[in-house]
Design a protein around this motif. Structure first.
Motif, PDB file in Angstrom:
ATOM      1  N   UNK A   1     -14.198   3.932 -13.341  1.00  0.00           N
ATOM      2  CA  UNK A   1     -14.315   4.047 -11.887  1.00  0.00           C
ATOM      3  C   UNK A   1     -13.377   3.047 -11.206  1.00  0.00           C
ATOM      4  N   UNK A   2     -12.851   3.446 -10.065  1.00  0.00           N
ATOM      5  CA  UNK A   2     -11.984   2.561  -9.296  1.00  0.00           C
ATOM      6  C   UNK A   2     -12.790   1.431  -8.661  1.00  0.00           C
ATOM      7  N   UNK A   3     -12.135   0.293  -8.401  1.00  0.00           N
ATOM      8  CA  UNK A   3     -12.840  -0.831  -7.770  1.00  0.00           C
ATOM      9  C   UNK A   3     -13.467  -0.482  -6.415  1.00  0.00           C
ATOM     10  N   UNK A   4     -12.856   0.441  -5.680  1.00  0.00           N
ATOM     11  CA  UNK A   4     -13.409   0.803  -4.367  1.00  0.00           C
ATOM     12  C   UNK A   4     -14.479   1.889  -4.465  1.00  0.00           C
ATOM     13  N   UNK A   5     -14.766   2.365  -5.688  1.00  0.00           N
ATOM     14  CA  UNK A   5     -15.805   3.373  -5.879  1.00  0.00           C
ATOM     15  C   UNK A   5     -15.395   4.790  -5.523  1.00  0.00           C
ATOM     16  N   UNK A   6     -14.112   5.021  -5.242  1.00  0.00           N
ATOM     17  CA  UNK A   6     -13.651   6.362  -4.879  1.00  0.00           C
ATOM     18  C   UNK A   6     -13.701   7.297  -6.087  1.00  0.00           C
ATOM     19  N   UNK A   7     -13.484   8.576  -5.835  1.00  0.00           N
ATOM     20  CA  UNK A   7     -13.608   9.594  -6.881  1.00  0.00           C
ATOM     21  C   UNK A   7     -12.498   9.543  -7.925  1.00  0.00           C
ATOM     22  N   UNK A   8     -11.351   8.991  -7.584  1.00  0.00           N
ATOM     23  CA  UNK A   8     -10.231   8.963  -8.521  1.00  0.00           C
ATOM     24  C   UNK A   8     -10.520   8.021  -9.676  1.00  0.00           C
ATOM     25  N   UNK A   9      -9.879   8.278 -10.799  1.00  0.00           N
ATOM     26  CA  UNK A   9     -10.065   7.456 -11.990  1.00  0.00           C
ATOM     27  C   UNK A   9      -9.085   6.292 -11.982  1.00  0.00           C
ATOM     28  N   UNK A  10      -9.487   5.188 -12.590  1.00  0.00           N
ATOM     29  CA  UNK A  10      -8.746   3.940 -12.435  1.00  0.00           C
ATOM     30  C   UNK A  10      -7.787   3.611 -13.584  1.00  0.00           C
ATOM     31  N   UNK A  11      -8.213   3.780 -14.823  1.00  0.00           N
ATOM     32  CA  UNK A  11      -7.437   3.269 -15.955  1.00  0.00           C
ATOM     33  C   UNK A  11      -6.642   4.362 -16.635  1.00  0.00           C
ATOM     34  N   UNK A  12      -5.334   4.165 -16.783  1.00  0.00           N
ATOM     35  CA  UNK A  12      -4.436   3.132 -16.277  1.00  0.00           C
ATOM     36  C   UNK A  12      -3.880   3.511 -14.906  1.00  0.00           C
ATOM     37  N   UNK A  13      -3.142   2.622 -14.288  1.00  0.00           N
ATOM     38  CA  UNK A  13      -2.545   2.896 -12.986  1.00  0.00           C
ATOM     39  C   UNK A  13      -1.365   3.855 -13.136  1.00  0.00           C
ATOM     40  N   UNK A  14      -1.488   5.032 -12.543  1.00  0.00           N
ATOM     41  CA  UNK A  14      -0.394   6.012 -12.587  1.00  0.00           C
ATOM     42  C   UNK A  14       0.810   5.584 -11.775  1.00  0.00           C
ATOM     43  N   UNK A  15       0.574   4.935 -10.623  1.00  0.00           N
ATOM     44  CA  UNK A  15       1.684   4.439  -9.812  1.00  0.00           C
ATOM     45  C   UNK A  15       2.538   3.474 -10.645  1.00  0.00           C
ATOM     46  N   UNK A  16       1.853   2.556 -11.331  1.00  0.00           N
ATOM     47  CA  UNK A  16       2.568   1.540 -12.103  1.00  0.00           C
ATOM     48  C   UNK A  16       3.234   2.131 -13.336  1.00  0.00           C
ATOM     49  N   UNK A  17       2.571   3.060 -14.013  1.00  0.00           N
ATOM     50  CA  UNK A  17       3.194   3.645 -15.206  1.00  0.00           C
ATOM     51  C   UNK A  17       4.450   4.419 -14.836  1.00  0.00           C
ATOM     52  N   UNK A  18       4.422   5.104 -13.702  1.00  0.00           N
ATOM     53  CA  UNK A  18       5.589   5.863 -13.250  1.00  0.00           C
ATOM     54  C   UNK A  18       6.755   4.935 -12.904  1.00  0.00           C
ATOM     55  N   UNK A  19       6.479   3.895 -12.134  1.00  0.00           N
ATOM     56  CA  UNK A  19       7.539   2.957 -11.763  1.00  0.00           C
ATOM     57  C   UNK A  19       8.087   2.235 -12.994  1.00  0.00           C
ATOM     58  N   UNK A  20       7.196   1.831 -13.908  1.00  0.00           N
ATOM     59  CA  UNK A  20       7.629   1.117 -15.114  1.00  0.00           C
ATOM     60  C   UNK A  20       8.486   2.006 -16.012  1.00  0.00           C
ATOM     61  N   UNK A  21       8.174   3.291 -16.057  1.00  0.00           N
ATOM     62  CA  UNK A  21       8.972   4.212 -16.865  1.00  0.00           C
ATOM     63  C   UNK A  21      10.417   4.250 -16.352  1.00  0.00           C
ATOM     64  N   UNK A  22      10.589   4.350 -15.038  1.00  0.00           N
ATOM     65  CA  UNK A  22      11.937   4.347 -14.462  1.00  0.00           C
ATOM     66  C   UNK A  22      12.638   3.018 -14.663  1.00  0.00           C
ATOM     67  N   UNK A  23      11.897   1.927 -14.495  1.00  0.00           N
ATOM     68  CA  UNK A  23      12.480   0.590 -14.687  1.00  0.00           C
ATOM     69  C   UNK A  23      12.910   0.392 -16.139  1.00  0.00           C
ATOM     70  N   UNK A  24      12.070   0.853 -17.063  1.00  0.00           N
ATOM     71  CA  UNK A  24      12.404   0.716 -18.480  1.00  0.00           C
ATOM     72  C   UNK A  24      13.675   1.490 -18.819  1.00  0.00           C
ATOM     73  N   UNK A  25      13.791   2.702 -18.289  1.00  0.00           N
ATOM     74  CA  UNK A  25      14.999   3.474 -18.537  1.00  0.00           C
ATOM     75  C   UNK A  25      16.230   2.702 -18.040  1.00  0.00           C
ATOM     76  N   UNK A  26      16.162   2.190 -16.816  1.00  0.00           N
ATOM     77  CA  UNK A  26      17.304   1.456 -16.259  1.00  0.00           C
ATOM     78  C   UNK A  26      17.650   0.237 -17.108  1.00  0.00           C
TER      79      UNK A  26
END
Length: 178
Positions: A78-103
């Motif tokens: 569960x997310x820290x704010x209790x919202x319906x979305x799932x928390x683990x792992x962070x999709x925003x961060x995994x997406x940005x890290x994937x692009x950064x890793x490629x670069x």
């Protein structure tokens, strides 16, 4: 080197959010950054006419997204704010890290360091917005980086994309391994 870095800087500025309160601005930056970093990586590869590299960015993004959502639905944290979305792992961060890793893997730390800095800010924005805990963000960053490492450095690719130009046609040859 100079024109690629200019493209990177221009696209980074392009994805800066409009003026909001400080918290809203940071949250919006996280939304834009998750897309902006891998998009910039793909555009730099296309500018360099590195079509196999462009394929690596796309493949890394697809695998990162699939792995992120597989983990989200397996762990079901569960997310820290209790919202319906799932928390683990962070999709925003995994997406940005994937692009950064490629670069970083493709062009070195001159591109990787600023891209990872943006990724860090994306991760921080998710914690600040109470959407994720730090372990979600760290796991997302490690996941995106590891998958892109496997694709770009180790060559674990399931798809090959090769452009071709004929007398009367232009296209892509796509091959997939199963």
């Amino acid at each position: 080197m100079g024109i690629r870095f200019a493209i990177f800087c221009f696209l980074s500025v392009l994805f800066l959010p409009p003026v909001y309160s400080e918290n809203q601005k940071l949250t919006q930056f996280g939304h834009y950054g998750q897309i902006g970093v891998p998009l910039t990586a793909g555009i730099i590869s296309l500018y360099d006419e590195d079509y196999s590299g462009f394929g690596e960015v796309i493949e890394g993004a697809i695998f990162t997204s699939l792995a992120t959502y597989a983990l989200k639905y397996s762990v079901r944290e569960e997310r820290p704010d209790g919202s319906d979305n799932l928390s683990f792992p962070s999709g925003h961060t995994s997406s940005a890290a994937q692009g950064a890793a490629y670069l970083q893997f493709k062009y070195g730390w001159k591109y990787g360091l600023p891209a990872y800095a943006i990724t860090g800010l994306v991760g921080y924005s998710r914690v600040q917005a109470n959407q994720h805990s730090w372990h979600d963000v760290i796991a997302g960053a490690l996941l995106g980086t590891a998958i892109q490492y496997a694709v770009t450095v180790k060559g674990y690719s399931l798809v090959s994309i090769i452009p071709y130009v004929g007398a009367d046609e232009v296209g892509l040859f796509v091959s997939a391994k199963f």
